[in-house]
Design an enzyme around this catalytic site. Structure first.
Site, PDB file in Angstrom:
ATOM      1  N   HIS A 260      43.346  43.756  35.127  1.00 35.69           N
ATOM      2  CA  HIS A 260      42.489  42.569  35.277  1.00 35.69           C
ATOM      3  C   HIS A 260      41.753  42.611  36.627  1.00 35.69           C
ATOM      4  O   HIS A 260      40.528  42.463  36.690  1.00 35.69           O
ATOM      5  CB  HIS A 260      43.362  41.312  35.186  1.00 35.69           C
ATOM      6  CG  HIS A 260      42.615  40.023  35.290  1.00 35.69           C
ATOM      7  ND1 HIS A 260      42.208  39.291  34.207  1.00 35.69           N
ATOM      8  CD2 HIS A 260      42.174  39.335  36.380  1.00 35.69           C
ATOM      9  CE1 HIS A 260      41.558  38.213  34.610  1.00 35.69           C
ATOM     10  NE2 HIS A 260      41.532  38.206  35.932  1.00 35.69           N
ATOM     11  N   GLU A 261      42.512  42.842  37.680  1.00 35.27           N
ATOM     12  CA  GLU A 261      41.889  42.870  39.014  1.00 35.27           C
ATOM     13  C   GLU A 261      40.950  44.062  39.161  1.00 35.27           C
ATOM     14  O   GLU A 261      39.916  43.963  39.823  1.00 35.27           O
ATOM     15  CB  GLU A 261      42.959  42.864  40.110  1.00 35.27           C
ATOM     16  CG  GLU A 261      43.929  41.670  40.081  1.00 35.27           C
ATOM     17  CD  GLU A 261      43.248  40.306  40.050  1.00 35.27           C
ATOM     18  OE1 GLU A 261      42.118  40.186  40.549  1.00 35.27           O
ATOM     19  OE2 GLU A 261      43.847  39.354  39.484  1.00 35.27           O
ATOM     20  N   HIS A 264      37.587  43.018  37.937  1.00 32.78           N
ATOM     21  CA  HIS A 264      36.831  42.306  38.981  1.00 32.78           C
ATOM     22  C   HIS A 264      36.287  43.284  40.024  1.00 32.78           C
ATOM     23  O   HIS A 264      35.143  43.187  40.459  1.00 32.78           O
ATOM     24  CB  HIS A 264      37.745  41.303  39.703  1.00 32.78           C
ATOM     25  CG  HIS A 264      38.044  40.057  38.924  1.00 32.78           C
ATOM     26  ND1 HIS A 264      37.069  39.216  38.463  1.00 32.78           N
ATOM     27  CD2 HIS A 264      39.226  39.496  38.539  1.00 32.78           C
ATOM     28  CE1 HIS A 264      37.629  38.176  37.822  1.00 32.78           C
ATOM     29  NE2 HIS A 264      38.942  38.325  37.854  1.00 32.78           N
TER      30      HIS A 264
END
Lengths: 497, 497
Positions: A260-261, A264
């Site tokens: 997920h990170e 980003h």
């Protein structure tokens, strides 16, 4: 100095302060020693004041005002001036005294909320929450324009261009199609090998997460992977965009947090590097940002193809632990559906329903139909209605999120929006790339490239709506999201919508 | 605002910039990603300029000048004003243009030196070195006072109060007593179990180093232990003083690096916390600083008592590897004497002889008796004379240290001075504490306490000479050092001086 030179001279200073504050915050979240807190706060206060002086310097303001009328500027600069002018106009509209009072309130509210949550004591948080909402309403009044009123002012801060009527349409679609499906999906009984429920060794998890950075081509020459209590991404420029993860006994936790990170971070790493020294670096909005993290986390990393490619490596890392766990079981495991009270632990299918509860509440708070004191009742009623469950306590109910204590009203809906945009992007991408094949052949770099070309490179150059239209050939359309979810979970759970 | 208020307002800003620059540098040395270098340099340049503007603001200067005449100030403030006035006077004496030119030269010299060392090419470094020395001589001229001339100006920068005549006396003692002893000590053949020469696992080393932070009572709530290419200590206040270590195959390397850096760090952690926001925080001089790191590293951690207490734990950590290694062998191993070319790898006995070479050279460079081009010849001659060996290449000879490329002339002698002061402090401490017993009973905290009371707490309040006198009851006396070394190595090597 002419206006442009003046503006650029101030920009340099603003960037330098921003860099310092960014690093202090990164350090604070990842390794600064406990007892340094007061000393650091003191330095932050001074640096913030100095940065504020730069931003509100009269010659800077004069330069920005003049440049915003200057039609001869080249396009990227014109866009940058538009963005800083917007920011500046907001600063000018709010009386400094009230702004500072609000900041002081917010600096205390977080602790009061944390204490109240710990003690499952909504009444203990209520007076503070009422003050925060009161201040926020006053701020909204100051910031209203001809086209932005009430809650829309707040929505626009996190997702420019999205108003109540847009979100209403979006959530109506979810309410109509997703809520009934999620409820019947939740009835399907899922069982998993017991081996998956045992705690997984941290050092081995670290090794696998390190491996994942290579799989996703997260650029370690422009980033850092570290640990922190809660995973986050922190970027200051394309050349320095860092992430953290947190290792838990549950094997899924760190894997999907890290991915997920990375979603980003890859976004910010792939912004045009020429923007690094400008205001165009970084992501354009919370919704677009979340669309990237969700696309990598859910659409790529929870796909069957992904684990067909990488489960062997995972089994290799956890030889004993995963010996008896089949690929199919593992794929089902990372897509487990569970109706639960906690948003941050929600699965892909039901996540946006948690958001819908919060959106409904915020909307009513700002159109006067709901009072803060009635929040728990409304919260529980909405959970019952959308997820079919009722939180047993406020601790796992209305007190679970930090956001409102930070004054971040209008932020929540971008989480659901991001998930929905990711499905639309995925659909558009699949017209030019065989995504499944790219995943199976361990060529996620092809996906990165498509996203770089169509989303990432632009940084803040384009408005979110224009970006989505340019990348997908149509305006935001939540049906891609609903269709994707229903199709995926029909298959996984063996049911029909 | 009166002068004091003005001064204190600027101090706040100076501290905030210092904090930001400190953290940027810490980050750079320990984890910042490779590709961020240019971006970071740009931010550092802006922040340095802003900090310089604060330091040279006319109203700050006026306030300091006025306060330095003010007899009514309380003592700590009077001392602080004395220190900033001294710094300011130096800034004022050097023309800004020349200062910047010198900084630009230095910013390039490091790379040129590194390249030259890599290629064993002294000639490639010579023109740059000549320029650095030339600039440094010009700076010395600007900074000279009635009582400080030539090389003494530089010596005073690193160790206030120590002049050529003081160091001459010190090094004469070493030349007379230590050189002959070291040469005969080096002739003793030492052999060690082969198990010690195998590479030691990093993860296990980490565990033992973590254990050591507890043994020495390095306060982890006010510090961090991390890794970097070269170990160092970096403190910004008593509440935030961090260290790094580096794990090598040789078991001794990280252990003694960590303890060395803990010595530096415990010093700064134990400075009066009231000084944190003042100019009195941190250590007073390089020599006093090194006396702390050497005391912990050598006098405590290379003692027999220390390993009588902690070798079991080490054996426990490296069960297989140290099974066959006796305590006696291990104590001899951590006190191995080896005449070698490289200062940073030198043993306790010969370390200061490496420094003596550098001191002799610097002295001659600044009194005009030596030209830069003759450095290699003189270097090799002095190594032959003091250590009885001649470096085979300039790479392991005159090019080995970074210091001169940084313009840090006058720094080296403080390393030897620190070692010598540590022996004098140890002697004084032993009058009130049974040091050996404290070590054997795992109560190093008693040693920390004595050092806190007699050295650490003062920060920059006292001049180094006054500090030594106050703590030991006499002026600096190098005989404690020589006596300690000879007694220790007579015992370990079984010889007589």
């Amino acid at each position: 100095m002419n206006h442009l030179e003046t503006y650029l001279a101030f920009r340099k200073k603003k960037q330098a302060y921003q860099y310092a504050m960014w690093l202090i915050s990164w350090d604070q979240e990842t390794e600064a020693p406990k007892n340094a807190i007061d000393y650091r706060s003191q330095q932050i206060e001074v640096l913030s004041t100095l940065a504020y002086e730069v931003e509100t310097d009269l010659s800077r303001i004069e330069a920005i005002d003049a440049l915003s009328q200057d039609q001869s500027l080249e396009d990227t600069l014109k866009r940058e001036i538009y963005l800083v002018k917007k920011e500046l106009d907001n600063i000018r509209k709010i009386p400094k005294k009230e702004f500072i009072e609000f900041q002081v309130l917010l600096s205390q509210a977080g602790q009061i909320w944390a204490e109240a949550r710990k003690n499952d004591d909504f009444e203990g948080f209520l007076p503070t929450l009422e003050k925060v909402i009161g201040f926020q309403k006053t701020m909204v009044k100051y910031l209203e324009t001809d086209t932005l009123k009430g809650y829309d002012v707040l929505l626009d801060m996190y997702e420019p261009g999205m108003k109540t009527k847009d979100y209403d349409q979006f959530f109506d679609t979810l309410r109509e199609k997703l809520v009934p499906f999620a409820k019947s999906a939740a009835k399907v009984k899922q069982t998993f090998p017991r081996a998956l429920k045992k705690p997984f060794d941290t050092e081995k998890q670290k090794a696998f997460n390190q491996y994942l950075t290579g799989v996703f081509n997260y650029n370690m020459d422009q980033g850092v992977l570290k640990e922190s209590a809660h995973p986050f991404t922190s970027g200051v420029a394309s050349v320095d965009t860092r992430i953290t993860t947190a290792y838990k006994p549950d094997l899924r936790s760190a894997i999907f947090s890290t991915i997920h990170e990375m979603g980003h971070a890859i976004y910010e790493q792939q912004v045009n590097p020429l923007y690094d020294e400008t205001e165009l670096k970084g992501g354009i909005s919370m919704g677009i940002h979340e669309s990237q993290s969700r696309l990598y986390e859910n659409m790529i990393a929870r796909s069957a193809s992904f684990w067909m490619t990488h489960y062997e490596k995972l089994q290799d890392t956890f030889k004993k632990e995963l010996k008896q766990v089949s690929l199919d079981d593992f794929i089902r495991y990372v897509n487990e559906v569970k109706l639960d009270f906690i948003r941050v632990e929600a699965d892909e299918l039901t996540y946006s329903l948690h958001i819908m509860v919060r959106y409904d509440i915020e909307k009513q708070l700002f159109n006067g139909k709901l009072k803060a004191k009635d929040l728990p009742k409304t919260w529980n009623k909405l959970y019952k209605s959308y997820l079919g469950i009722k939180p047993k306590t406020d601790q796992v109910g209305v007190l679970q999120d930090i956001h409102w204590s930070l004054g971040s009203f209008g932020y929540f809906p971008t989480y659901a929006l991001g998930s929905a945009i990711s499905a639309q992007l995925y659909h558009a991408m699949s017209k030019s790339i065989d995504i499944d094949q790219a995943i199976r052949q361990n060529e996620i770099v092809k996906i990165n490239e498509w996203l770089k070309t169509n989303i990432h490179q632009y940084g803040k150059l384009l408005e979110p709506k224009d970006l989505v239209f340019k990348a997908t050939g149509e305006a935001f359309n939540p049906n891609y999201y609903v269709d994707y979810l229903i199709k995926k979970y029909e298959h996984i759970l063996g049911i029909k919508a």
